[in-house]
Structures are given as structure tokens and as C-alpha cells.
Scaffold this active site. Structure first.
Site, mmCIF file in Angstrom:
data_model
loop_
_atom_site.group_PDB
_atom_site.id
_atom_site.type_symbol
_atom_site.label_atom_id
_atom_site.label_comp_id
_atom_site.label_asym_id
_atom_site.label_seq_id
_atom_site.Cartn_x
_atom_site.Cartn_y
_atom_site.Cartn_z
ATOM 1 C CD GLU A 273 -1.436 3.693 7.720
ATOM 2 O OE1 GLU A 273 -2.277 4.470 7.281
ATOM 3 O OE2 GLU A 273 -1.802 2.453 7.693
ATOM 4 C CD GLU A 327 0.720 -0.148 -1.197
ATOM 5 O OE1 GLU A 327 -0.118 -1.212 -0.739
ATOM 6 O OE2 GLU A 327 1.062 0.804 -0.202
ATOM 7 C CD GLU A 336 -6.621 5.574 -0.145
ATOM 8 O OE1 GLU A 336 -6.140 4.907 0.383
ATOM 9 O OE2 GLU A 336 -6.967 6.757 0.931
#
Length: 419
Positions: A273, A327, A336
């Protein structure tokens, strides 16, 4: 009048993108699904193909996603949840059953090439007594043995992804990096496992986090991987670092060598990631579209050059961008929910300008199936256990080898597609 446009777009996509994705690119993308407004899985492989990415990572083994990736050519890394570790470590039959149901059942149509056992297990804040950490390597061994019994151990790698907080020191200087002392009882057998199975050591590396720490003193250009950023020379190794990601990866390499000795020389580090948020809260400095575009553009260009880090120049850096979509249900600060390359409707969050070196570019249509033709290093295939064994031997001996062709299309192509 409203209607669901995604099925239409997915159908049209089959007419305008290659019939199979290319996995020759060393860039992958994390496909997270923590949102209630994301497109159906069937649309995702075509989106990946439109930007020239043939590798993806998911965090589970969702049947709908696995079916969606069938016959696409995309190399897929799937995940085993933390909740399964204890059972799998205690009972090999559970590992075999999981392997049959979640991997063997989808092969060869779905190109599953690796399983990550848990995610950031060794730094799990809820695992205060290290009960989960104690299960990690036994669960990985059980799953690898299950694949061996099914004849899949050379095709499907078993690994796990780590946070950089497994290190006792920051990534400066890389040569001083070691693993946290309390983690060594779990890290040392893990390194032995990777060396024995030739599976990669995955690390989630985010220069963004280092930059946002006020005390770090990290320059923005260095964190964004800008080619003209001012670098530093590691006083311990004498190696010069011109970007923070290389420094972070080499810190992990140094820690592996310190803990694993000779076995550590056989372990390859890959970035599972990395990314940069395009939006954040007022106190999240640097979280903006311009910086996200610079970071991910520089990252893809860096990987496309097929060069290694200063410590292991003979092993091309491999990385998975986080993430494919914004998301909207991810907890935590605003950043985030804003790591995506794309909005849920399929439009790019920002323009990502990528210039692929001419010698790495190949024309579409060169392959027999009408896809993108890409040569492989001598004796290698883009499938089959990530080409792990040969990569480990190259790293150990530093033999010269031919480079793979890398094709990463501009995200602007995706904008044309969706509109």
C-alpha cells in the site's frame, strides 16, 4: 428519471479496452470496498485495463469479486481476515478447506497469485497480548502446506502485509533501522518463512504520514517523490536517497537483514500500500488533489523505470497504489475517505499525468489476443508465483537481466471512457 448507468458502462467498456489486462506493469492498485456507493465488481477489471494496470489487491475473498475478475488476466492478491488466523493455525484441515473454497475453486479463470494472511497483524492495537501475532506464522505455514497438497504452492504465494510501525526507528537513516524488540519473536520465524518459500515481504509505506508529523522535518518535495527533490546520504551505508519511499523500503530491507541474517538476503520487499489523500481535515496538511496527483504520478513513473532502491538496485520496485476508489464508509479522519484515484461514479478524482519512457512502451494489439504485448525477462513468465524465485536469485547475485516492458496509460483515458 434515474437509472443505473454502471451496467451500461461496463458493457460498453468491453468494446473499447483490450480483451485482457496486462500484468507486465509492476504497478498494482488496492481495490477496497468500504463504501455504499461503489460500482459493481464487474466494472472494475475494465477500469483497471483502461489505465494499463494488470495487478490488483483485495482484502478478502469475496465470491462476487473473484468471479468478476475471471478471464480478465488481472493478477489478483486476495486476503484472509485476521479472524481466521487462530483457527487456521490450530487446524491444518481448516487451511485446506479455505484454500479449496477460496482459491482452487476459482483457478485458473481468476488469476489468484497470492494470499495475504491478515493485515498489519504485528501492530494490531487490539492484540495487546500478542495472541494474534503468535498465530501469524503458523497460519501462513498451514496455508502454504495446503497449497502444496493441492499442487498450487508454486503458483500462489502466501504472505502478510505490515505497517511501517513494525520498525523501532523511523526511516532515517535507513541503515539504522531494526524491528521493534518485542516483535522479534514473531518477525524472525516470519523472515525464515519468506526465505524458505520465496514469498515477498509486504509493507504498507506512506511517505504522507511521515510528512504530516511536524517533528519529522520532511520536505514536501522529498515526500512527493519529486525527481528534483533534495536528497540525503545515509551516513551508515554511504547511499544517496532522493525520495522518501526508497528510504522507507530500504529501512525495511536493513531491518530484515539485521533480524534474519543470511535468510534475509533471500527476501524481497514489496509495497503493498502507498498513496496520498486528495482531501483531509484542516489539520491534515498536504492532503489536496495537487499533491495526490504529484505523488501517484511520480510513484507510477518511478516504478515504470524498473529500477530498484539504492540498497537493492537490481530488484525493480513493485508497489500497489492505495486506492482505486474513494470509500465513503471508512472510519477516521477525512483523508481516510479520499485516497482514491477514482470517484465512485468512475470519474478521476484528479488528472494524473504519466509519461512512460519510450523504451518501455509497447503498442496495443501486439499480442495474439488483441491485448498489450509485453516481453518478459529471460526464462520468466508474468504468471506463476510472482516470478519470486528468480527475483530472489537476481537480488542475491546481482546478475544483469533484461527489463520487462511497462505500460501505464494516463488516467485521462479513463475520463474519456466514462464520459
Amino acid at each position: 428519471m434515474t437509472f443505473d448507468i454502471w451496467p451500461l458502462l461496463a458493457a460498453v467498456a468491453w468494446l473499447v479496452v483490450p480483451s485482457s489486462a496486462t500484468s507486465a506493469s509492476l504497478v498494482g492498485v488496492n481495490y477496497g470496498r468500504v463504501g455504499d456507493n461503489l460500482p459493481p465488481p464487474e466494472a472494475v477489471p475494465r477500469l483497471l485495463a483502461s489505465i494499463g494496470v494488470g495487478r490488483a489487491r483485495i482484502y478478502d475473498a469475496d465470491p462476487g469479486v473473484l468471479h468478476a475478475f475471471a478471464n480478465t488476466g488481472v493478477e489478483l492478491v486476495i486476503g484472509l481476515p485476521d479472524s481466521c488466523l487462530a483457527t487456521m493455525a490450530a487446524d491444518p484441515a481448516e487451511a485446506l478447506a479455505w484454500a479449496r473454497a477460496n482459491v482452487q475453486a476459482y483457478l485458473p479463470a481468476t488469476k489468484i497469485v497470492a494470499v495475504t494472511v491478515g493485515n498489519e497483524v504485528l501492530t494490531n492495537a487490539n492484540d495487546t497480548g500478542f495472541a494474534l501475532a503468535r498465530c501469524l506464522v503458523p497460519a501462513m505455514e498451514a496455508l502454504h502446506s495446503a497449497f502444496a497438497s493441492l499442487g498450487l504452492d508454486r503458483d500462489v504465494a502466501v504472505t502478510t502485509a505490515h505497517s511501517l510501525s513494525v520498525l523501532a526507528t523511523p526511516s532515517y537513516p535507513p541503515s539504522a533501522a531494526v524491528f521493534r524488540r518485542e516483535l522479534l519473536p514473531y518477525v524472525c520465524p516470519l523472515i525464515a518463512f519468506h526465505a524458505g518459500t520465496r514469498s515477498p515481504f509486504f509493507v504498507n509505506a506512506y511517505p504522507y504520514f511521515a510528512y504530516t508529523q511536524e517533528s519529522s522535518g520532511v520536505a514536501l518535495e522529498f515526500a512527493l517523490l519529486d525527481p528534483d527533490a533534495t536528497g540525503f546520504t545515509d551516513p551508515g551505508s554511504g547511499l544517496c536517497y532522493t525520495n522518501l519511499l526508497h528510504s522507507q523500503v530500504d529501512a525495511v530491507y536493513h531491518a530484515i537483514l539485521a533480524a534474519g541474517g543470511e535468510a534475509g538476503k533471500l527476501v524481497e520487499v514489496r509495497v503493498s500500500e502507498t498513496g496520498w489523500p486528495s482531501a483531509g481535515d484542516p489539520d491534515e496538511r498536504g492532503a489536496m488533489p495537487e499533491n495526490a496527483a504529484r505523488y501517484n504520478g511520480n510513484l507510477m513513473q518511478l516504478v515504470a523505470e524498473q529500477k530498484g532502491t539504492p540498497l537493492v538496485p537490481g530488484t525493480p520496485l513493485r508497489a500497489y497504489v492505495f486506492a482505486l476508489f474513494n470509500e465513503n464508509q471508512k472510519p477516521g479522519p477525512t483523508s481516510e475517505r479520499n485516497y482514491g484515484l477514482f470517484k465512485p461514479d468512475g470519474t478521476p478524482v484528479y488528472h494524473l499525468d504519466i509519461t512512460v519512457p519510450p523504451e518501455n512502451a509497447t503498442a496495443a494489439g501486439g499480442g495474439g489476443d488483441g491485448g498489450i504485448s509485453t516481453p518478459e525477462p529471460d526464462g520468466e513468465s508474468s504468471s506463476g508465483y510472482f516470478s519470486i524465485s528468480s527475483a530472489a536469485e537476481r537480488r542475491r547475485s546481482q546478475w544483469p537481466w533484461k527489463t520487462e516492458a511497462v505500460v501505464v496509460a494516463q488516467l485521462a483515458l479513463a475520463s474519456i471512457w466514462w464520459h
